[in-house]
Scaffold this active site. Structure first.
Site, PDB file in Angstrom:
ATOM      1  NE  ARG A  46      -2.942   0.405   3.314  1.00  9.08           N
ATOM      2  CZ  ARG A  46      -2.234   0.575   4.451  1.00  9.08           C
ATOM      3  NH1 ARG A  46      -1.501   1.652   4.622  1.00  9.08           N
ATOM      4  NH2 ARG A  46      -2.283  -0.332   5.405  1.00  9.08           N
ATOM      5  CE1 TYR A  98     -16.473  11.347 -16.124  1.00  7.68           C
ATOM      6  CE2 TYR A  98     -16.092  11.259 -13.756  1.00  7.68           C
ATOM      7  CZ  TYR A  98     -16.436  10.637 -14.932  1.00  7.68           C
ATOM      8  OH  TYR A  98     -16.733   9.302 -14.930  1.00  7.68           O
ATOM      9  CG  ASP A 170      -9.657  15.958 -15.084  1.00 10.43           C
ATOM     10  OD1 ASP A 170      -8.977  15.384 -15.962  1.00 10.43           O
ATOM     11  OD2 ASP A 170     -10.693  15.472 -14.599  1.00 10.43           O
TER      12      ASP A 170
HETATM   13  C1  LIG Z   1     -13.501   9.543 -16.599  1.00  9.37           C
HETATM   14  C2  LIG Z   1     -13.083  10.849 -16.049  1.00  9.37           C
HETATM   15  C3  LIG Z   1     -12.837  11.014 -14.672  1.00  9.37           C
HETATM   16  C4  LIG Z   1     -13.042   9.889 -13.678  1.00  9.37           C
HETATM   17  O1  LIG Z   1     -12.107   8.871 -13.837  1.00  9.37           O
HETATM   18  P1  LIG Z   1     -12.371   7.318 -13.541  1.00  9.37           P
HETATM   19  O2  LIG Z   1     -11.118   6.672 -13.974  1.00  9.37           O
HETATM   20  O3  LIG Z   1     -13.578   6.923 -14.330  1.00  9.37           O
HETATM   21  O4  LIG Z   1     -12.619   7.204 -12.060  1.00  9.37           O
HETATM   22  C5  LIG Z   1     -12.397  12.251 -14.245  1.00  9.37           C
HETATM   23  N1  LIG Z   1     -12.229  13.286 -15.104  1.00  9.37           N
HETATM   24  C6  LIG Z   1     -12.481  13.174 -16.422  1.00  9.37           C
HETATM   25  C7  LIG Z   1     -12.282  14.339 -17.313  1.00  9.37           C
HETATM   26  C8  LIG Z   1     -12.916  11.955 -16.936  1.00  9.37           C
HETATM   27  O5  LIG Z   1     -13.175  11.852 -18.246  1.00  9.37           O
END
Ligand SMILES: *Cc1c(COP(=O)(O)O)cnc(C)c1O
Length: 377
Positions: A46, A98, A170
């Protein structure tokens, strides 16, 4: 090293013990200690695992940060990042992020006393106006989904610095191949590695990179404390997928540009949204802050009925959520990814019933054009 070479030779290469060219899958939970506390850098998986460590080193290098961390999903990655904050803290969050990001903040972290204001991050003044004395971070996505709005990372970074708060980006849609938020002043970049980084629709994973070693150390503390780590098998799959990120992103982009231009010339399409089109309202900014425009296109066919006809007829575009893989995917945001948003709010945002989103794959683009042609006619 240039990015394409870094994708092949970045991070940790192979295995020093055997000469294996690929990093082995260390399917192990614990490690022998020579004496109490005397070990080779690993105690418990972990806290740290060699396969995951190779992936974490690799993404840190690709994003240009001090430390990388790998998680079991993009949401596990973001939830760990959000755990940097405390009760009473406030966040300024993009109003077009998202859905899962919106959900975890409004329905989970809100219960723990974290407050948030949602603003259009492509409007820099609106972000600045939303900052309060308790604000600790700005969270943004660029381009957004499905409207592909582009926000100015450098401008928002200047606001974050002036207010002594963090800027979180992001970078799922662009990947480090096209866009490097840390170089533009962001403090933390995170990914749903499930999308372009993995690239083959076969792994769910999340990655985080901190620019600063101290923030990275704090995030590692949280990763170990909360425990949402990525396992060694999936870490290896992601390492393998990412080796071809450069060639894949070039193909996605080339195909997306061709398709966007083709769609823009049709008179049965109401609107084509692609940051690479000069008609896109943020085209110049997109060109300035990233090296490419990505592989996502949204277009409006006018009505839900017409969208259904297209979905029923396409052969090479798979009807599915998610994006960023080698195969082309198609979806209707109003009834799929964005269905939980009230109709009135969707209309305000411009997510109409006829809006179709495609994640352009790396098939031969002529086949994709032929497919859309027969589906639209
Ligand atoms: C899919 C997505 C997420 C979430 O990610 P997961 O791997 O599905 O948990 C977050 N931000 C964006 C822009 C995404 O497309």
């Amino acid at each position: 090293m240039r990015i394409k070479t870094r994708l092949i030779h970045g991070g940790i290469e192979g295995d020093p013990h055997t000469g294996a060219v690929s990093v082995p899958i260390y399917q192990v939970s614990t490690y022998k200690q020579e004496a109490v506390g005397k070990h080779k850098g690993y105690e418990y998986s972990r806290t740290g695992n060699p396969t995951r460590h190779a992936l974490e080193t690799y993404i840190a290098e690709l994003e240009g940060g001090a430390r990388g961390l790998a998680f079991g999903s993009g949401m596990a990655a973001l939830s760990t990042v959000l755990s940097l904050f405390s009760k009473g803290d406030h966040l300024v969050v993009g109003d077009d992020v998202y859905g899962g990001t919106y959900r975890v903040i409004t329905r989970v972290f809100s219960r723990l006393g974290l407050d948030a204001t949602y603003v259009d991050t492509s409007n820099t003044a609106a972000v600045e106006a939303a900052i309060r004395p308790e604000t600790k971070a700005i969270i943004m996505e660029t381009p957004t989904n499905p409207l592909l709005k582009v926000s100015d990372i450098a401008a928002l970074s200047a606001i974050a610095k002036a207010n002594n708060i963090l800027l979180l980006v992001d970078n799922t849609f662009m990947t480090p191949y096209w866009q490097n938020p840390l170089e533009l002043g962001a403090d933390i970049v995170y990914h749903s590695a499930t999308k372009y980084l993995g690239g083959h629709s076969d792994v769910v994973a999340g990655l985080v990179v901190a620019k600063d070693a101290k923030v990275g150390e704090e995030l590692h503390f949280l990763q170990n404390a909360i425990g949402g780590i990525l396992g060694p098998q999936d870490s290896w799959l992601l390492l393998r997928g990412m080796k071809t990120l450069g060639v894949r992103m070039e193909e996605h982009e080339q195909n997306a540009r061709t398709l966007a231009n083709w769609l823009a010339e049709r008179n049965d399409i109401k609107r084509v949204i692609y940051p690479g089109l000069p008609s896109h309202p943020n085209h110049e900014l997109a060109k300035k802050q990233a090296r490419g425009f990505g592989g996502m296109i949204s277009f409006d066919v006018g009505s839900a009925e017409r969208a259904d006809e297209v979905l029923a007829k396409v052969k090479y575009f798979t009807l599915a959520e998610s994006l960023g893989a080698v195969e082309s995917l198609i979806s209707v945001p109003a009834r799929m990814t964005h269905a939980s948003i009230p109709a009135e709010r969707r209309a305000q945002l411009g997510i109409t019933d006829g809006l179709i989103r495609i994640s352009v794959g790396i098939e031969d683009v002529q086949d994709l054009i032929d497919d859309l042609e027969q589906a639209l006619s």
